[in-house]
Design an enzyme around this catalytic site. Structure first.
Site, PDB file in Angstrom:
ATOM      1  N   THR A  94       6.662  26.631   6.196  1.00 23.68           N
ATOM      2  CA  THR A  94       5.333  26.007   5.911  1.00 23.68           C
ATOM      3  C   THR A  94       4.334  26.926   6.352  1.00 23.68           C
ATOM      4  OG1 THR A  94       6.667  24.020   6.188  1.00 23.68           O
ATOM      5  CG2 THR A  94       4.133  23.947   6.139  1.00 23.68           C
TER       6      THR A  94
ATOM      7  N   HIS B  12      13.291  11.609   3.420  1.00 24.31           N
ATOM      8  CA  HIS B  12      12.628  13.026   3.648  1.00 24.31           C
ATOM      9  C   HIS B  12      12.509  13.707   2.694  1.00 24.31           C
ATOM     10  CE1 HIS B  12      10.617  15.237   6.688  1.00 24.31           C
ATOM     11  NE2 HIS B  12      11.442  16.046   6.156  1.00 24.31           N
TER      12      HIS B  12
ATOM     13  N   LYS C 218       3.610  29.703   3.873  1.00 20.94           N
ATOM     14  CA  LYS C 218       2.529  29.197   2.861  1.00 20.94           C
ATOM     15  C   LYS C 218       1.153  29.307   3.285  1.00 20.94           C
ATOM     16  CE  LYS C 218       5.523  26.663  -0.124  1.00 20.94           C
ATOM     17  NZ  LYS C 218       5.103  27.212  -1.352  1.00 20.94           N
TER      18      LYS C 218
ATOM     19  N   GLU D 164      11.932  13.078  -0.386  1.00 25.22           N
ATOM     20  CA  GLU D 164      10.790  12.271  -0.822  1.00 25.22           C
ATOM     21  C   GLU D 164       9.486  12.737  -0.648  1.00 25.22           C
ATOM     22  OE1 GLU D 164      10.559  10.227  -3.590  1.00 25.22           O
ATOM     23  OE2 GLU D 164       8.347   9.565  -3.262  1.00 25.22           O
TER      24      GLU D 164
ATOM     25  N   HIS E  74      13.612  10.900  11.759  1.00 19.61           N
ATOM     26  CA  HIS E  74      12.756   9.859  11.527  1.00 19.61           C
ATOM     27  C   HIS E  74      13.592   8.768  12.482  1.00 19.61           C
ATOM     28  CE1 HIS E  74      10.373  10.828   8.076  1.00 19.61           C
ATOM     29  NE2 HIS E  74      11.210  11.763   7.604  1.00 19.61           N
TER      30      HIS E  74
ATOM     31  N   TRP F 120       7.262  -0.187   3.893  1.00 18.94           N
ATOM     32  CA  TRP F 120       7.580   0.648   2.569  1.00 18.94           C
ATOM     33  C   TRP F 120       9.045   1.161   2.914  1.00 18.94           C
ATOM     34  CZ3 TRP F 120       8.883   5.982   1.249  1.00 18.94           C
ATOM     35  CH2 TRP F 120       8.675   6.708   2.378  1.00 18.94           C
TER      36      TRP F 120
ATOM     37  N   SER G 199      12.602   6.312 -14.087  1.00 17.37           N
ATOM     38  CA  SER G 199      11.608   6.837 -14.776  1.00 17.37           C
ATOM     39  C   SER G 199      11.716   8.434 -14.147  1.00 17.37           C
ATOM     40  CB  SER G 199      10.278   6.294 -14.547  1.00 17.37           C
ATOM     41  OG  SER G 199       9.087   7.072 -14.592  1.00 17.37           O
ATOM     42  N   SER G 200      11.627   8.264 -12.606  1.00 16.05           N
ATOM     43  CA  SER G 200      11.505   9.678 -12.020  1.00 16.05           C
ATOM     44  C   SER G 200      12.655  10.701 -12.597  1.00 16.05           C
ATOM     45  CB  SER G 200      11.350   9.505 -10.747  1.00 16.05           C
ATOM     46  OG  SER G 200      10.376   8.932 -10.082  1.00 16.05           O
TER      47      SER G 200
ATOM     48  N   ARG H  97       2.155   1.030  15.075  1.00 13.64           N
ATOM     49  CA  ARG H  97       1.612   0.814  13.481  1.00 13.64           C
ATOM     50  C   ARG H  97       2.267  -0.555  13.112  1.00 13.64           C
ATOM     51  NH1 ARG H  97       6.297   4.600  10.421  1.00 13.64           N
ATOM     52  NH2 ARG H  97       4.799   3.926   8.402  1.00 13.64           N
TER      53      ARG H  97
ATOM     54  N   SER I 131      -1.871  26.562  -5.039  1.00 15.61           N
ATOM     55  CA  SER I 131      -1.541  28.013  -5.292  1.00 15.61           C
ATOM     56  C   SER I 131      -2.261  28.600  -6.556  1.00 15.61           C
ATOM     57  CB  SER I 131      -0.120  28.334  -5.161  1.00 15.61           C
ATOM     58  OG  SER I 131       0.415  27.814  -4.081  1.00 15.61           O
TER      59      SER I 131
ATOM     60  N   ASP J  56       5.708  22.061 -26.710  1.00 14.71           N
ATOM     61  CA  ASP J  56       5.564  20.584 -26.007  1.00 14.71           C
ATOM     62  C   ASP J  56       6.966  20.486 -24.781  1.00 14.71           C
ATOM     63  OD1 ASP J  56       5.869  17.629 -25.293  1.00 14.71           O
ATOM     64  OD2 ASP J  56       4.848  17.645 -27.512  1.00 14.71           O
TER      65      ASP J  56
ATOM     66  N   HIS K 106       0.743  -1.165   0.185  1.00 11.45           N
ATOM     67  CA  HIS K 106       0.088  -0.080  -0.008  1.00 11.45           C
ATOM     68  C   HIS K 106       0.943   1.271  -0.076  1.00 11.45           C
ATOM     69  CE1 HIS K 106      -3.022   3.008   1.168  1.00 11.45           C
ATOM     70  NE2 HIS K 106      -2.198   3.278   2.396  1.00 11.45           N
TER      71      HIS K 106
END
Lengths: 525, 198, 377
Positions: free
Chosen positions: A328, A253, A331, A255, A303, A141, A169-170, A450, A268, A105, A76
């Protein structure tokens, strides 16, 4: 390069048939492919979430066995992060960035085709591990070693390969976006005139290039530890399992900001349109985005407060982490000030955007609470963190994505979505997501770890409520699928402007946007 | 138009090249984090990696007679190593700068030769870089014959520079199956059990 | 200090809310919706810090949301609102960058002192080594030569739902860790296989158990009592089934417990020299099997295909005795099969091997005595 030839093709429109999609280099086609891929993955990952919530509906083991439960939580997470949220954001980037900066393009259309077509293979490989002997990855994950190395099922090697492909890909997608923003802007479109969505993606692309290779590195180390006798993460050979966490979170992080920064961009765009007022503090928004991106590299070890870090390290990472609250907050204040004394209407996109601001703020505050190291010793690895990151990623990033779809779908399809159904979808989702995740704060604080398939009795009530919310939220997204298909098939025709208060180049072209736009660059004053 | 397109293509290729190199460098950086982490651990004492010094150097350090530090000894055997392993003494009190010798005891419970590697760790972490060993069974791999039991010596000195607030140092050894022999060992053990079944 | 003043202010605000009745509904639920307050000085500090940060967040949140909601209600087109044209103000930007920064500094002060107290493990009165295993805990009392495993005792029937769940469902163990009150106890935490995390919420912290390395933490309890916790780091299949039960006793009771443990060890040693009947071995073996083997090989011995081999009909459990004893005692390198020789005593090993050979669908018909196990060591 298609620039020279676009003029001839202009009147032909899109080629037809399956090969159109396989061979396409058109940014709009590729954007559509990304968005559909993300949507399918959202439903797959969502189905897994339903399994999790069904098992946790009441105490005891009813639906699945513990190993499969762990596989579900792992898959998940991986599917939602790498399969749903990130590709959806890339889909928006493909559709919108060229139209927003007046480019015909993306800068590298063929590479764009590759970036997309790697994804279905990577996704299939990841999902196929479920059917392998020994089951799929069941180590979360975050795949901490040594559970993901010495103690993992054989399918882990396929998982590693899938992550490599996703990373490729990224990175290609990110290079393309940077090249597009740097080289393809229309005359007069200076960097500080770019729409904020373009800015947030521009910064995100740099984050991707910085950290996706590190992820590739860490899974490569896992691969050699598993198969070629190295000991990066194995204490027996002089390695260290905690090293894994350092390298992983150096990727991990940034990420999370990769997922949230483009969401900031979408919100925005939406808020000024429906407040009929320019975005407040445009340049401070740009600087705040850049500083959040920078800070994301130097706070990652928050973390790992419980891994036995030295006190000095804990103090540093705590101070650095809570500092993220400043940009933050800026924002959120800017969005608030944009709405203040505007002339607001609340069409569906605006509802999602305002819902985003409220719920993301809640998620932001719980993030702040966890940045405080001594209290994190209690919160860490409980449902409190589960609630936190679902508030920022489901009620945050996913809400922004859904809002973005409603906002731009008239431009993409030429048809207005059904406003009534859209509003039902929003309220249904907004209420159920709170029923789903708000109680998880409670059970986390009360002591439920968790990633457990069964729990002691004091958590029973809230888990049941949470599961009910989960089922409702899941169903709401099936309803969304219905709305999207209905909109594609028909509906009230949209004007080019679509929204009364919308500003920007993408609204100057017809709806649906022609297959080729801005073959001749527009003048930006 | 064509010239412009040409310039654009060149600009795009430049971006691809630069960012491609950046991505590869970051891939390398991921691996560079491994030695960087070791340096970081040495500086901060993270994860309690202890030091190794020569005996002469240890004997030459001044003994701080006014201070006593308690050193605790712990022994763990990793699940894949069928050994018994424990410290012969649970704790000693030492003066910083004083060279002390203690023994651990290990015994191979199998009927085959097995090699193990001991990995040290110190808590609290900030004591690690002040904990130096001149001789330790963890310096090399230890091989025990079938059923063999052995006392394993450890000679250490606590650096007088140990921060004042540290009064107890816990030294832990975890014995793992020696890594590069894992394959052969597994085979011989399987063979052993197969033989006894057949 | 400003932090304290602020806290007092917030507490009075909270008091006011309670008086207004808003808190009443909360009060009854405080055990299940808020952070565990805990029973140690440190856990109270952590709790106070949690509440301080929480209330700061609530106040800021309410402020921002109030502005948002006001704006949503009054600044809408249907109310005839005309859009203002402002979109920039350096002054405002500086103010709302500075204020959050100052609030964070205020929070950082108590956070720092609490963290330093939490990490201060010096001058402990006793040390206990805590080792995580898949999926149980082992406790070694460094000063007492006491060492035992602590395994979940909740019966499978309760987990699978064929029996009603007891009060301490999933938070009950066979051998709880027992500690004296009023002593500073230092926990040295490590792991035998993967990363686990030792967490008793009432103590106010958790600490990861990392294979090959030790971490430390400490506690000092003032009241006797039973405190329950769980493994907090995903450690494989039965991560959710390795609870922690910690019992704090007065010093006298603790001394009595220590004596009892030592007596039990002697009794076990005596039992190992006796000759056991097959029925007694099987009966004892069943409980040993359920606590140590059933998690992987399953209660019925069927295992999980592709992950954990079956006991029923296995070549080892129905074949030569020596091979069976060998794999149980020494484990199998490179797999999840642990070396139980180091974990179980002679009687339990003899019992569980005999049980596996003569139950779970197997009928080898032979048995092994504790003395044979002792000889095999």
């Amino acid at each position: 390069m298609s620039t020279a030839t676009t003029h001839d093709e202009h009147h032909h429109g899109a080629p037809s048939g399956l090969m159109r999609w396989v061979k396409t280099t058109n940014h709009k086609d590729i954007g559509t492919l990304y968005l559909w891929f993300a949507f399918i993955m959202l439903l797959v990952g969502g189905a897994m979430a339903m399994v999790i919530r069904a098992e946790l509906f009441q105490p005891g083991m009813q639906v699945v066995d513990p190993q499969f439960f762990n596989t579900m939580t792992t898959m998940h997470g991986l599917i939602m992060v790498f399969g749903a949220i990130m590709p959806a954001m890339v889909g928006f980037a493909n559709w919108q960035i060229p139209m927003m900066i007046g480019a015909p393009d993306m800068a590298l259309p063929r590479m764009n085709n590759w970036s997309f077509w790697i994804l279905p293979f990577a996704g299939t490989m990841l999902v196929s591990t479920l059917f392998m002997e020994g089951g799929g990855p069941a180590f979360g994950w975050t795949f901490y070693a040594p559970l993901s190395t010495t103690f993992a099922p054989a399918s882990t090697d396929f998982f590693i390969f899938a992550v490599h492909m996703l990373g490729f890909s990224s990175i290609m997608g990110a290079i393309n976006i940077i090249a597009t923003v740097l080289n393809m802007r229309a005359p007069g479109m200076t960097l500080m005139k770019m729409p904020l969505f373009v800015w947030t993606w521009f910064i995100t692309a740099f984050l991707l290039i910085a950290v996706m290779p590190v992820l590739a590195g860490v899974v490569t180390m896992m691969l050699t530890d598993r198969n070629f006798g190295t000991s990066f993460f194995d204490a027996a050979g002089g390695g260290d399992p905690v090293l894994f966490q350092h390298v992983f979170w150096f990727f991990g992080h940034p990420e999370v900001y990769i997922m949230i920064l483009p969401s900031f961009g979408i919100v925005s765009e939406i808020i000024p349109t429906f407040a009929r007022k320019k975005l407040f503090g445009y340049s401070s928004m740009v600087y705040a985005t850049a500083s959040i991106a920078f800070l994301s590299f130097i706070v990652y070890a928050h973390h790992m407060f419980t891994t036995g870090m030295p006190v000095a390290g804990e103090l540093y990472f705590m101070y650095a982490t809570i500092m993220i609250a400043v940009p933050t907050a800026v924002k959120v204040f800017n969005w608030t000030a944009t709405m203040w004394r505007g002339s607001m209407t609340f069409e569906t996109p605006m509802l999602w955007a305002v819902g985003f601001v409220f719920l993301f703020t809640i998620g932001g505050f719980t993030g702040l609470m966890m940045g405080v190291a001594p209290t994190d010793m209690q919160y860490h690895d409980t449902y409190f963190i589960v609630a936190h990151f679902h508030y920022v990623l489901a009620a945050g990033a996913l809400f922004a994505i859904l809002g973005g779809v409603y906002y731009w779908i008239p431009k993409w399809t030429g048809n207005m979505y059904n406003e009534r159904l859209g509003k039902i979808h929003f309220w249904w989702s907004a209420i159920s997501i709170n029923v789903l995740f708000f109680p998880q704060h409670f059970i986390g604080l009360a002591g439920m770890p968790r990633r457990i398939p069964d729990y002691s009795l004091q958590f029973a009530d809230w888990n049941m409520i949470s599961s009910l919310g989960g089922f409702a939220f899941g169903l709401a997204q099936i309803f969304f699928l219905f709305i999207v298909i209905k909109t594609i098939k028909g509906g009230e025709k949209a004007s080019g402007q679509v929204w009364e208060g919308a500003e920007g180049l993408e609204w100057t072209v017809a709806s649906p946007a022609p297959y080729h736009t801005f073959a001749t660059a527009p003048e930006v004053k | 138009m064509t010239m412009e397109a040409d310039q654009r293509r060149q600009a795009n290729q430049r971006v691809v090249k630069r960012l491609g190199i950046a991505a590869m460098l970051m891939f390398g950086f991921g691996f560079a984090l491994v030695p960087l982490y070791d340096v970081f651990c040495d500086i901060t004492g993270l994860n309690g990696k202890t030091g190794r010094i020569e005996l002469e150097q240890a004997l030459s350090s001044t003994v701080d007679k006014d201070r006593l530090v308690t050193v605790e000894f712990l022994g763990t055997v990793h699940s894949d190593l069928p050994w018994e392993f424990k410290p012969m003494v649970r704790r000693v009190k030492v003066h910083p700068g004083e060279v002390t010798e203690v023994n651990y005891y290990a015994r191979n419970l199998t009927d085959g030769q097995v090699a193990g590697q001991a990995i040290p760790s110190v808590a609290p972490g900030q004591a690690a870089k002040y904990f130096n060993k001149t001789e330790c069974f963890c310096f090399t791999r230890q091989t025990l014959a079938a059923g063999e039991g052995k006392e394993m010596p450890l000679r250490f000195v606590v650096d007088p520079g140990l921060p004042e607030e540290v009064r107890t140092v816990s030294l832990s050894y975890t014995f793992f199956q020696a890594k590069d022999e894992v394959t052969t060992e597994t085979i011989s053990m399987e063979k052993g059990s197969l033989d006894s079944i057949l | 200090m400003f932090a304290n003043t602020l806290r007092r202010a917030l507490c009075s605000l909270w008091g006011a809310l309670v008086l207004l009745g808003a808190g009443n509904a909360f009060a009854g639920y405080s055990d299940t919706i808020n952070l565990v307050k805990g029973v140690t000085d440190i856990s109270h500090k952590v709790y106070d810090l949690h509440m301080l940060v929480f209330w700061i967040c609530v106040v800021v949140c309410v402020g921002v949301f109030a502005v948002l909601i006001y704006s949503i209600i009054y600044h809408r087109k249907s109310k005839g609102a005309k859009p203002a044209t402002f979109h920039e103000s350096t002054t405002v930007e500086i103010i709302w960058t500075t204020i959050p920064f100052l609030v964070l500094v205020v929070m950082a002060v108590p956070a720092t002192t609490t963290l330093l107290a939490l990490e201060d493990t010096r001058d402990a009165d006793m040390s206990i080594q805590v080792t995580g295993y898949q999926w149980k805990w082992k406790y070694d009392y460094l000063d007492e030569d006491i060492s035992f495993f602590s395994v979940l005792t909740t019966p499978r029937e309760q987990i699978e739902g064929s029996e009603p769940k007891s009060e301490n469902y999933l938070v009950e163990v066979d051998n709880p860790i027992v500690v004296p009150i009023n002593k500073k106890i230092r926990f040295l935490i490590t792991s035998n296989d993967v990363i686990h995390s030792w967490w008793v919420p009432a103590l106010g912290w958790k600490q990861d158990a990392v294979p090959g390395f030790i971490n430390d933490g400490w506690t000092e309890l003032s009241e006797p009592g039973t405190y329950r916790g769980k493994c907090a780091e995903l450690c494989g299949k039965d991560h959710g089934f390795m609870p922690i039960v910690l019992i704090a006793k007065t010093e006298e009771d603790y001394a009595a417990w220590v004596a009892e443990q030592k007596g039990a060890a002697e009794a076990d040693a005596a039992a190992a020299t006796q000759t056991w009947s097959m029925d007694d071995l099987i009966a004892r073996g069943e409980s040993v099997y359920n606590t140590n083997c059933a998690a992987c090989h399953q209660a019925n011995g069927a295992g999980i295909p592709g992950v954990f081999p079956a006991i029923t009909g296995s070549a080892i459990a129905t074949g030569d005795m020596a091979g069976h004893v060998d794999i149980v005692m020494n484990g199998k390198a490179g797999t999840a099969m642990q070396a139980f020789g180091a974990q179980l005593n002679d009687v339990d090993l003899a019992a569980v091997i005999t049980f596996q050979r003569n139950a779970l669908g197997n009928s080898a018909g032979d048995m092994v005595q504790p003395s044979d196990i002792a000889a095999a060591r």
